[in-house]
Design a protein around this motif. Structure first.
Motif, PDB file in Angstrom:
ATOM      1  N   GLU B  28       0.862  -1.189   0.000  1.00 26.39           N
ATOM      2  CA  GLU B  28       0.000   0.000   0.000  1.00 26.39           C
ATOM      3  C   GLU B  28       0.897   1.238   0.000  1.00 26.39           C
ATOM      4  O   GLU B  28       1.776   1.366   0.848  1.00 26.39           O
ATOM      5  CB  GLU B  28      -0.873   0.034   1.252  1.00 26.39           C
ATOM      6  CG  GLU B  28      -2.096  -0.857   1.169  1.00 26.39           C
ATOM      7  CD  GLU B  28      -2.950  -0.749   2.423  1.00 26.39           C
ATOM      8  OE1 GLU B  28      -4.159  -0.560   2.281  1.00 26.39           O
ATOM      9  OE2 GLU B  28      -2.402  -0.855   3.537  1.00 26.39           O
ATOM     10  N   GLY B  29       0.664   2.134  -0.940  1.00 30.05           N
ATOM     11  CA  GLY B  29       1.496   3.326  -1.017  1.00 30.05           C
ATOM     12  C   GLY B  29       0.674   4.592  -1.029  1.00 30.05           C
ATOM     13  O   GLY B  29      -0.372   4.648  -1.676  1.00 30.05           O
ATOM     14  N   LYS B  30       1.139   5.578  -0.289  1.00 25.85           N
ATOM     15  CA  LYS B  30       0.456   6.870  -0.337  1.00 25.85           C
ATOM     16  C   LYS B  30       1.418   7.996   0.063  1.00 25.85           C
ATOM     17  O   LYS B  30       2.546   7.761   0.470  1.00 25.85           O
ATOM     18  CB  LYS B  30      -0.774   6.865   0.553  1.00 25.85           C
ATOM     19  CG  LYS B  30      -0.493   6.660   2.028  1.00 25.85           C
ATOM     20  CD  LYS B  30      -1.786   6.805   2.811  1.00 25.85           C
ATOM     21  CE  LYS B  30      -1.558   6.545   4.286  1.00 25.85           C
ATOM     22  NZ  LYS B  30      -2.783   6.691   5.080  1.00 25.85           N
ATOM     23  N   GLN B  31       0.933   9.207  -0.065  1.00 23.72           N
ATOM     24  CA  GLN B  31       1.718  10.396   0.253  1.00 23.72           C
ATOM     25  C   GLN B  31       0.945  11.177   1.313  1.00 23.72           C
ATOM     26  O   GLN B  31      -0.260  11.386   1.177  1.00 23.72           O
ATOM     27  CB  GLN B  31       1.848  11.197  -1.025  1.00 23.72           C
ATOM     28  CG  GLN B  31       2.526  12.520  -0.896  1.00 23.72           C
ATOM     29  CD  GLN B  31       2.718  13.151  -2.264  1.00 23.72           C
ATOM     30  OE1 GLN B  31       3.538  12.727  -3.063  1.00 23.72           O
ATOM     31  NE2 GLN B  31       1.929  14.165  -2.549  1.00 23.72           N
ATOM     32  N   ILE B  32       1.659  11.572   2.367  1.00 24.33           N
ATOM     33  CA  ILE B  32       0.981  12.297   3.448  1.00 24.33           C
ATOM     34  C   ILE B  32       1.467  13.752   3.437  1.00 24.33           C
ATOM     35  O   ILE B  32       2.659  13.999   3.589  1.00 24.33           O
ATOM     36  CB  ILE B  32       1.283  11.657   4.819  1.00 24.33           C
ATOM     37  CG1 ILE B  32       0.983  10.146   4.776  1.00 24.33           C
ATOM     38  CG2 ILE B  32       0.464  12.331   5.916  1.00 24.33           C
ATOM     39  CD1 ILE B  32       1.500   9.400   5.981  1.00 24.33           C
ATOM     40  N   PRO B  33       0.570  14.718   3.247  1.00 23.33           N
ATOM     41  CA  PRO B  33       1.001  16.119   3.285  1.00 23.33           C
ATOM     42  C   PRO B  33       1.420  16.519   4.700  1.00 23.33           C
ATOM     43  O   PRO B  33       0.755  16.143   5.671  1.00 23.33           O
ATOM     44  CB  PRO B  33      -0.248  16.906   2.864  1.00 23.33           C
ATOM     45  CG  PRO B  33      -1.273  15.904   2.479  1.00 23.33           C
ATOM     46  CD  PRO B  33      -0.874  14.579   3.041  1.00 23.33           C
ATOM     47  N   VAL B  34       2.543  17.235   4.789  1.00 28.09           N
ATOM     48  CA  VAL B  34       2.985  17.760   6.087  1.00 28.09           C
ATOM     49  C   VAL B  34       2.281  19.120   6.235  1.00 28.09           C
ATOM     50  O   VAL B  34       2.836  20.171   5.934  1.00 28.09           O
ATOM     51  CB  VAL B  34       4.527  17.871   6.145  1.00 28.09           C
ATOM     52  CG1 VAL B  34       4.982  18.377   7.503  1.00 28.09           C
ATOM     53  CG2 VAL B  34       5.167  16.518   5.852  1.00 28.09           C
ATOM     54  N   SER B  35       1.035  19.064   6.632  1.00 26.31           N
ATOM     55  CA  SER B  35       0.206  20.273   6.642  1.00 26.31           C
ATOM     56  C   SER B  35       0.211  20.936   8.016  1.00 26.31           C
ATOM     57  O   SER B  35       0.704  20.371   8.995  1.00 26.31           O
ATOM     58  CB  SER B  35      -1.231  19.912   6.258  1.00 26.31           C
ATOM     59  OG  SER B  35      -1.829  19.217   7.321  1.00 26.31           O
ATOM     60  N   ASP B  36      -0.346  22.149   8.079  1.00 23.23           N
ATOM     61  CA  ASP B  36      -0.328  22.887   9.340  1.00 23.23           C
ATOM     62  C   ASP B  36      -1.346  22.344  10.346  1.00 23.23           C
ATOM     63  O   ASP B  36      -1.437  22.850  11.459  1.00 23.23           O
ATOM     64  CB  ASP B  36      -0.510  24.392   9.113  1.00 23.23           C
ATOM     65  CG  ASP B  36      -1.717  24.711   8.248  1.00 23.23           C
ATOM     66  OD1 ASP B  36      -2.370  23.765   7.769  1.00 23.23           O
ATOM     67  OD2 ASP B  36      -2.003  25.908   8.057  1.00 23.23           O
ATOM     68  N   SER B  37      -2.084  21.298   9.961  1.00 16.50           N
ATOM     69  CA  SER B  37      -2.982  20.677  10.937  1.00 16.50           C
ATOM     70  C   SER B  37      -2.230  19.706  11.857  1.00 16.50           C
ATOM     71  O   SER B  37      -2.753  19.276  12.874  1.00 16.50           O
ATOM     72  CB  SER B  37      -4.112  19.933  10.209  1.00 16.50           C
ATOM     73  OG  SER B  37      -3.560  18.893   9.434  1.00 16.50           O
ATOM     74  N   ILE B  38      -0.979  19.394  11.492  1.00 17.15           N
ATOM     75  CA  ILE B  38      -0.169  18.498  12.324  1.00 17.15           C
ATOM     76  C   ILE B  38       0.521  19.328  13.404  1.00 17.15           C
ATOM     77  O   ILE B  38       1.102  20.377  13.122  1.00 17.15           O
ATOM     78  CB  ILE B  38       0.882  17.759  11.458  1.00 17.15           C
ATOM     79  CG1 ILE B  38       0.190  16.904  10.376  1.00 17.15           C
ATOM     80  CG2 ILE B  38       1.795  16.894  12.320  1.00 17.15           C
ATOM     81  CD1 ILE B  38       1.131  16.425   9.291  1.00 17.15           C
ATOM     82  N   ALA B  39       0.463  18.845  14.628  1.00 18.90           N
ATOM     83  CA  ALA B  39       1.075  19.576  15.746  1.00 18.90           C
ATOM     84  C   ALA B  39       2.589  19.605  15.600  1.00 18.90           C
ATOM     85  O   ALA B  39       3.187  18.670  15.069  1.00 18.90           O
ATOM     86  CB  ALA B  39       0.689  18.911  17.059  1.00 18.90           C
ATOM     87  N   LEU B  40       3.210  20.684  16.076  1.00 19.46           N
ATOM     88  CA  LEU B  40       4.673  20.763  16.087  1.00 19.46           C
ATOM     89  C   LEU B  40       5.202  19.828  17.162  1.00 19.46           C
ATOM     90  O   LEU B  40       4.634  19.739  18.246  1.00 19.46           O
ATOM     91  CB  LEU B  40       5.131  22.183  16.425  1.00 19.46           C
ATOM     92  CG  LEU B  40       4.830  23.307  15.449  1.00 19.46           C
ATOM     93  CD1 LEU B  40       5.225  24.642  16.075  1.00 19.46           C
ATOM     94  CD2 LEU B  40       5.591  23.102  14.149  1.00 19.46           C
TER      95      LEU B  40
END
Lengths: 305, 251
Positions: B28-40
């Motif tokens: 299974e392959g995918k790409q995860i955006p490092v978006s601003d919804s992810i906590a620092l």
């Protein structure tokens, strides 16, 4: 080799028996699935902080501190995870101009990267500039087609590295881009570029035939594909000219793919080729499931992208 | 009898497979955006902070002012930002070159691709210089005979790009043939030696500028292009670069 033959025969027997109508479900209950997660980045180019809110293309995207959270969460879910980078770690923000790559390597070490290959911009402070930052890197540099024998990098770069996660043997080798014409010779000095296809064939012979790796990964900085020079060596061309590679993780061309590409190798078997753009905006995640149940694996490998 | 042997083989096989042999069944392959919804990750962020603070202190320093936005795509064979870059190399580089050699720079040649960002309207900061010129390239002055200058001019006529120049005036016809090439307002003398300022990347053949290698002498100024920009911006309150007739095509 003998044991392999036996297993192949036995697999045939199982299939026959199943067709014969013998209930094997009670035996199958003893089967197990193992999951290996491969996380990857490429062409991060010193983008340590997220893009600013006013950036026209990537506002608020990326940033190492957020990537760290994401990786940590994935590792909690599956400790059998490898984290890889396909090169061009350096150059692109003043962090590189000021600290020469020190912070990039320190952060990658804190994020517990397992291995990285070398991109053309990683020579931007010369091979001596790269060498000077090595004490800050707690991960392995791998490149099979750069011969560093007559440079300061000699003995600091391995052609490949084998990782064992949950009993699964994973071989990762590195492939770099041709430096002549792209990087000033005084920067890469006596680094010798070797043919990517021949080198990859040698690597798969070692990793698949000798070392019997369950998974073979190529960490490449060749570039995904060159539409203006389709014959130029690229990840897609490497995929179709080689065998026994399961995954090519690419870089250099800053290619944003809607999903990983399923290419065919020289034997017509599937190879996954992936690249996640640039600047740490995305993290690639490929999960490999290994099954002990023969009746399942006899159906081949299903790829979900 | 046959059934039994099948069963035995099958059981052995299962025992083997349970203990040792695993086969790749699914990917299974995918790409995860490092978006601003992810906590620092605060530990990582705290680690970056001193580096960031030190950098920002320098980067935010206001050096000059841009009354307009200057982009390298604004212009055909010369651009305001390119003309500014070439001018900076001449103005900041020549005093050093002259002090060391007693000679003067006759012309400057840079490459269009080397302009990595626009200068936006508003304050010019140290960061602007890093954005426009992120590379560590330095100024070199190359002594070229008139004949090599001809190769340089021919290169420019074929490149059809707004490679930044100063000191040279080049006019092409509609088929990109050379109509006139002047240095310091005079025709190029094939016996004369000209001093051409460029950067070490181009001197070493970058952007296929092969003509630099047949030279009499090369002088390394040990002066980074970016530092020349910063020094220039510090001196000039408001920049005022313009498109002009230094490199044009007659339509």
């Amino acid at each position: 080799m003998k044991r392999r033959d036996f297993i192949q025969q036995a697999t045939a027997a199982t299939a026959l028996v199943t067709i014969g109508g013998y209930g094997f479900s009670s035996f199958a209950a003893g089967s197990s699935t193992k999951k290996i997660t491969i996380l990857h980045t490429n062409d991060v180019h010193s983008h340590i902080d997220p893009f600013g809110p006013d950036d026209s293309r990537n506002a608020n995207q990326g940033g190492v501190a957020r990537r760290a959270t994401l990786i940590e969460n994935i590792r909690k879910e599956n400790p059998n995870t490898l984290l890889l980078d396909a090169g061009d770690i350096f150059q692109g923000t003043p962090y590189f101009n000021y600290y020469g790559g020190e912070l990039e390597f320190k952060l990658m070490s804190k994020l517990k990267y397992d291995a990285a290959t070398i991109g053309n911009h990683d020579f931007d402070n010369g091979i001596d500039g790269l060498y000077a930052q090595l004490p800050h890197a707690n991960f392995q540099f791998i490149s099979a087609n750069y011969d560093f024998k007559n440079t300061v990098m000699d003995t600091h770069v391995k052609p490949y590295q084998i990782f064992i996660k949950d009993g699964i043997k994973i071989g990762v080798f590195g492939i770099g881009i041709k430096l002549d014409g792209l990087v000033d010779k005084k920067m890469y000095k006596e680094t010798v570029y070797l043919d990517p296809i021949e080198t990859s064939q040698e690597m798969t012979r070692i990793l698949k035939d000798q070392e019997q790796c369950d998974l073979v990964i190529c960490l490449s900085h060749l570039g995904y594909h060159y539409s203006k020079s389709p014959e130029k060596i690229s990840d897609l061309n490497l995929a179709k000219s080689t065998k026994d590679i399961d995954l090519i993780i690419g870089g250099h061309t800053h290619t944003f793919l809607p999903k990983p590409t399923v290419a065919q190798n020289i034997e017509g078997k599937n190879v996954l080729v992936n690249q996640v753009g640039c600047y740490g905006i995305n993290l690639g995640k490929i999960d490999f499931y290994f099954d002990s149940d023969k009746s399942k694996s006899a159906n081949g490998t299903s790829i979900i992208v | 009898m046959q059934k039994n042997s099948f069963l035995i083989i099958a059981i052995i096989c299962l025992l083997f497979s349970c203990k040792q042999e695993h086969h790749l069944s699914k990917i299974e392959g995918k790409q995860i955006p490092v978006s601003d919804s992810i906590a620092l990750d605060t530990e990582i962020d705290d680690f970056i902070k001193p580096f960031r603070d030190n950098l920002e202190k320098d980067m935010s320093k206001v050096l000059s002012y841009a009354p307009k936005t200057y982009h390298k795509k604004d212009g055909n064979l010369n651009t305001a930002i390119g003309n500014l870059m070439a001018h900076i190399v001449l103005e900041e580089g020549n005093p050093i070159f002259n002090k060391r050699t007693g000679k003067n720079i006759d012309m400057v040649l840079l490459n269009h691709g080397g302009i990595r960002a626009a200068i936006n309207k508003g304050n010019i900061t140290t960061e602007t210089a890093y954005q426009v010129m992120p590379f560590e390239n330095s100024i070199v002055v190359v002594a070229l005979k008139g004949q090599q200058i001809d190769s340089l001019v021919y290169y420019l006529s074929k490149a059809k790009k707004a490679h930044p120049i100063e000191g040279l005036k080049l006019t092409l016809d509609k088929n990109y043939n050379i109509v006139e090439a002047l240095i310091n307002k005079e025709k190029i003398d094939s016996n004369k030696t000209y001093y051409v300022a460029t950067n070490d990347y181009l001197y070493n053949g970058g952007d296929n500028m092969k003509f630099f290698k047949t030279n009499d002498t090369v002088y390394t100024l040990d002066y980074k292009i970016r530092n020349a920009m910063i020094d220039y911006f510090k001196k000039v309150d408001t920049i005022n670069p313009k498109l002009d007739d230094r490199f044009t095509q007659i339509q």
